[in-house]
Design a protein around this motif. Sequence first.
Motif, mmCIF file in Angstrom:
data_model
loop_
_atom_site.group_PDB
_atom_site.id
_atom_site.type_symbol
_atom_site.label_atom_id
_atom_site.label_comp_id
_atom_site.label_asym_id
_atom_site.label_seq_id
_atom_site.Cartn_x
_atom_site.Cartn_y
_atom_site.Cartn_z
ATOM 1 N N VAL A 1 0.835 -1.207 0.000
ATOM 2 C CA VAL A 1 0.000 0.000 0.000
ATOM 3 C C VAL A 1 0.868 1.256 0.000
ATOM 4 N N ARG A 2 1.939 1.259 0.784
ATOM 5 C CA ARG A 2 2.832 2.425 0.795
ATOM 6 C C ARG A 2 3.513 2.602 -0.563
ATOM 7 N N ARG A 3 3.928 1.486 -1.156
ATOM 8 C CA ARG A 3 4.570 1.591 -2.468
ATOM 9 C C ARG A 3 3.590 2.102 -3.508
ATOM 10 N N LEU A 4 2.327 1.707 -3.384
ATOM 11 C CA LEU A 4 1.305 2.227 -4.297
ATOM 12 C C LEU A 4 1.167 3.735 -4.130
ATOM 13 N N GLY A 5 1.220 4.212 -2.884
ATOM 14 C CA GLY A 5 1.163 5.655 -2.648
ATOM 15 C C GLY A 5 2.342 6.379 -3.271
ATOM 16 N N TRP A 6 3.543 5.817 -3.140
ATOM 17 C CA TRP A 6 4.722 6.428 -3.753
ATOM 18 C C TRP A 6 4.603 6.440 -5.276
ATOM 19 N N HIS A 7 4.077 5.356 -5.826
ATOM 20 C CA HIS A 7 3.918 5.289 -7.282
ATOM 21 C C HIS A 7 2.934 6.349 -7.774
ATOM 22 N N ALA A 8 1.805 6.490 -7.065
ATOM 23 C CA ALA A 8 0.821 7.499 -7.438
ATOM 24 C C ALA A 8 1.409 8.899 -7.328
ATOM 25 N N GLN B 1 16.620 -2.814 -14.388
ATOM 26 C CA GLN B 1 17.742 -2.944 -13.448
ATOM 27 C C GLN B 1 17.487 -2.221 -12.129
ATOM 28 N N LEU B 2 16.556 -1.243 -12.143
ATOM 29 C CA LEU B 2 16.253 -0.531 -10.907
ATOM 30 C C LEU B 2 15.710 -1.469 -9.836
ATOM 31 N N ARG B 3 15.006 -2.522 -10.262
ATOM 32 C CA ARG B 3 14.447 -3.458 -9.290
ATOM 33 C C ARG B 3 15.525 -4.110 -8.437
ATOM 34 N N ARG B 4 16.689 -4.308 -9.036
ATOM 35 C CA ARG B 4 17.745 -5.037 -8.330
ATOM 36 C C ARG B 4 18.708 -4.120 -7.596
ATOM 37 N N THR B 5 18.624 -2.817 -7.882
ATOM 38 C CA THR B 5 19.617 -1.914 -7.315
ATOM 39 C C THR B 5 19.043 -0.899 -6.338
ATOM 40 N N MET B 6 17.702 -0.785 -6.248
ATOM 41 C CA MET B 6 17.099 0.233 -5.397
ATOM 42 C C MET B 6 16.022 -0.381 -4.519
ATOM 43 N N ALA B 7 15.694 0.304 -3.435
ATOM 44 C CA ALA B 7 14.614 -0.131 -2.555
ATOM 45 C C ALA B 7 13.286 -0.112 -3.315
ATOM 46 N N PRO B 8 12.369 -1.051 -3.042
ATOM 47 C CA PRO B 8 11.109 -1.133 -3.788
ATOM 48 C C PRO B 8 10.294 0.155 -3.800
ATOM 49 N N TRP B 9 10.282 0.897 -2.681
ATOM 50 C CA TRP B 9 9.483 2.127 -2.672
ATOM 51 C C TRP B 9 10.080 3.166 -3.608
ATOM 52 N N LYS B 10 11.409 3.191 -3.700
ATOM 53 C CA LYS B 10 12.055 4.127 -4.622
ATOM 54 C C LYS B 10 11.780 3.741 -6.072
ATOM 55 N N VAL B 11 11.812 2.438 -6.351
ATOM 56 C CA VAL B 11 11.512 1.967 -7.697
ATOM 57 C C VAL B 11 10.067 2.324 -8.062
ATOM 58 N N SER B 12 9.148 2.122 -7.122
ATOM 59 C CA SER B 12 7.748 2.457 -7.361
ATOM 60 C C SER B 12 7.593 3.941 -7.682
ATOM 61 N N PHE B 13 8.278 4.782 -6.933
ATOM 62 C CA PHE B 13 8.206 6.229 -7.149
ATOM 63 C C PHE B 13 8.804 6.613 -8.505
ATOM 64 N N LEU B 14 9.971 6.088 -8.819
ATOM 65 C CA LEU B 14 10.629 6.432 -10.085
ATOM 66 C C LEU B 14 9.851 5.914 -11.280
#
Length: 283
Positions: free
Chosen positions: A104-111, A174-187
């Motif tokens: 849910v938090r990652r969804l918020g970052w993505h939005a 490659q972002l999936r493997r190098t960054m935290a999931p919430w950061k990937v969701s945001f980017l």
Amino acid sequence: MTQMLIRESLTHEPLATDVPAIRPTLQQAVPTPTRAGLVAGAAAVGAAVAAVAAPTGAAALTTVVAGAGVLTAVAANWSTCGMSVAGVVAAPKQPGRAGSSTPVRRLGWHALGSLLTGVPTGALLGALGALVAGALSLGWALALWAVVALAYGLHELGLVRMPTPMRRRQLPRQLRRTMAPWKVSFLFGTLIGPGFMIFIRSSAYYLLVLGVLAVGSPALGAALFALVSLGRCLPSLFAIAHTRNGGSMPGFLSAMCLVDRRVQTVTGAGLVALAAFAGVSVL
């Protein structure tokens, strides 16, 4: 054939690479006679609504542009990129990984990321349209929009072929493997927000952009691109609900590949209906 595809796609193991063949062709998903019937039905509905409502030119243009925004918000999500986002946002937290990330938090970052880039894009398009306002009369603008909408509606239905200019790039895996999931969701959200930084999945996007330019309203452009940004969250939202009810991500991703063609068909019919509405409103 369709039932066999459903059984096979819902039972496969997680895929290490993209397999485009898992998505059925448009003909396999929706037979040609059905799509042809949708053209006639959608055109009749759009024309009838315009005849009854008898909107002014300005109201008709705003209505069809808003309709294109709704179609884009729904239809632009079920691509490989949309499923890639859903896979990042809805995936359960890995044991031992630092942080307090949740779906849910990652969804918020993505939005948030999508809104941060999508809203200014819509406002800028509206401002550009305002600069050239008056170069084309309202009637001609509506008529031109109707012709383009009809052409791309038939394109979505697989009955004609239209050009689809776009930046043919996937989201950077490659972002999936190098960054935290919430950061990937945001980017991922910031890249998807403008609509043209990666593949353009639905032709409704072209009609949205063209319409925002024709209306020339930064406020309307911002509002519609905000709607699209929120619509981009639908795959992740559905994925979260699916997994919380005991479903698997491979099964969800496969099912969405099947849904994709049906959404494409509905989008095509929607564009035809909007084209008919715009065309009758000009008369």
